[in-house]
Design a protein around this motif. Structure first.
Motif, PDB file in Angstrom:
ATOM      1  N   ALA A   1       0.848  -1.192   0.000  1.00  0.00           N
ATOM      2  CA  ALA A   1       0.000   0.000   0.000  1.00  0.00           C
ATOM      3  C   ALA A   1       0.879   1.235   0.000  1.00  0.00           C
ATOM      4  O   ALA A   1       2.037   1.200   0.431  1.00  0.00           O
TER       5      ALA A   1
ATOM      6  N   GLY B   1      -3.633   0.420  -2.942  1.00  0.00           N
ATOM      7  CA  GLY B   1      -3.010  -0.805  -2.457  1.00  0.00           C
ATOM      8  C   GLY B   1      -3.153  -1.940  -3.440  1.00  0.00           C
ATOM      9  O   GLY B   1      -3.930  -1.876  -4.391  1.00  0.00           O
TER      10      GLY B   1
ATOM     11  N   ALA C   1      -3.680  -6.056  -0.008  1.00  0.00           N
ATOM     12  CA  ALA C   1      -3.458  -5.048   1.031  1.00  0.00           C
ATOM     13  C   ALA C   1      -4.425  -5.191   2.198  1.00  0.00           C
ATOM     14  O   ALA C   1      -4.035  -5.042   3.357  1.00  0.00           O
TER      15      ALA C   1
ATOM     16  N   PHE D   1      -3.569  -1.162   4.588  1.00  0.00           N
ATOM     17  CA  PHE D   1      -4.239   0.141   4.585  1.00  0.00           C
ATOM     18  C   PHE D   1      -4.346   0.696   6.011  1.00  0.00           C
ATOM     19  O   PHE D   1      -4.076   1.874   6.253  1.00  0.00           O
TER      20      PHE D   1
END
Length: 348
Positions: A227, A245, A249, A255
């Motif tokens: 990300a 991302g 992710a 995130f």
């Protein structure tokens, strides 16, 4: 009262006025409209209101003219906020009257003002019929403090557990001024959503033009980029602006770790407000920000329309773009990255 164009000789005066204006945002800085015009090939139409030689108002404004998406004046394209700043209604009306006259002069279809707050009615140009569009975008802004434990506690319990799980993963986090790795992730992310990406030089130009006020954060999971986000810093505010991302992710909480890290670093440098930016109602990004405990505040953008025109609807929720979005998601990434900047310049 005189309305004069923004040029190199007036940039310092513009920024001096903005510095003293509580309603100003990152996007009201003098360098930004010219930067947009240069990177995307548009025309800077920004103006200042002067009274007895003093700046009493500013209006960042860019003219977009493309074959695919038409002709518009926007304050400010590629930005979530914009619109006039003025000391009083007289100065504001002078700026808006000038913009309305420019709409007629250029024969543009629309004039759009992207204010964080709705313009007071007395500020609206006399004799002009403005249309307000609401119910599409909301922004998410929330106070933060200089205590990581308190900020973590302010996140709702379920989301707080996700953040803690991500922290325990010991993901690698790098904060630099390097545009390339974050741009690669962002470009792939928006392709996967079916949207065209802007050119990498836009990332690079923001980093170069606002040193110390723009940075990038990259999160790696097991040595691989997962990300990334480009973040804007303004006064006591932090705005993680362009984030994306890889498909993995979410599974590794990249995130969550990324935004938590941005929040912690911003708080450590004195930021007291976290701006999660705007999202379209009904989207995953909208729900994600609510899960973090942010309350959506609807954005009501104002439009002045040429006779016979309607408010533009260039957004992925428009059903007429459904087929295009579906096709875009299947494009090879190099093709999407080549085509994207040629399309996105007209979207603003």
């Amino acid at each position: 009262m005189r309305i004069v164009p923004l040029d190199a000789s007036r940039m310092a005066a513009w920024d001096g006025f903005v510095a003293g204006c509580p309603e100003a945002t990152f996007f009201h800085q003098a360098a930004l409209p010219g930067l947009i015009a240069r990177i995307y090939g548009h025309r800077d139409r920004s103006v200042l209101a002067l009274q007895d030689g003093d700046v009493v108002g500013v209006l960042p404004l860019v003219e977009l003219r493309t074959r695919l998406f038409g002709h518009a004046l926007i304050s400010l394209p590629f930005c979530v906020y914009g619109g006039p700043l003025a000391v009083d209604g007289e100065a504001a009306r002078a700026l808006l009257d000038h913009a309305a006259a420019l709409l007629r002069q250029t024969n543009a279809a629309t004039l759009e003002l992207r204010g964080l707050q709705p313009l007071p009615d007395p500020w609206v140009s006399e004799g002009e019929l403005w249309t307000v569009r609401s119910g599409l975008y909301a922004t998410f802004r929330k106070p933060i403090v200089g205590d990581d434990a308190a900020n973590l506690k302010a996140i709702p319990r379920k989301q707080r557990a996700v953040v803690r799980k991500g922290i325990e993963r010991k993901l690698e986090i790098l904060t630099t001024g390097d545009a390339a790795p974050v741009y690669r992730i962002y470009a792939e992310s928006v392709r996967n959503l079916g949207s065209p990406v802007f050119p990498r030089r836009w990332f690079e130009a923001l980093l170069e033009t606002f040193p110390g006020a723009v940075d990038t954060t990259l999160v790696r999971a097991e040595g691989r980029p997962a990300a990334g986000v480009l973040t804007l810093h303004w006064r006591n505010e932090v705005l993680p602006y362009y984030g994306g991302g890889t498909p993995d992710a979410r599974d590794c909480q990249a995130f969550d770790v990324m935004y938590w890290d941005v929040m912690c670093r911003a708080a450590s440098r004195g930021a007291t407000l976290f701006d999660f930016g705007r999202s379209k109602e009904g989207t995953g990004a909208y729900a994600f920000k609510k899960n973090w405990g942010f309350t959506p505040t609807p954005l009501a953008y104002r439009f002045l329309l040429r006779a016979g025109e309607t408010v533009p609807d260039h957004n992925p929720l428009n059903p007429k773009y459904r087929l295009l979005i579906s096709s875009w998601k299947r494009l090879p990434l190099p093709v999407a990255n080549w085509l994207g900047p040629r399309l996105v310049r007209g979207l603003g």
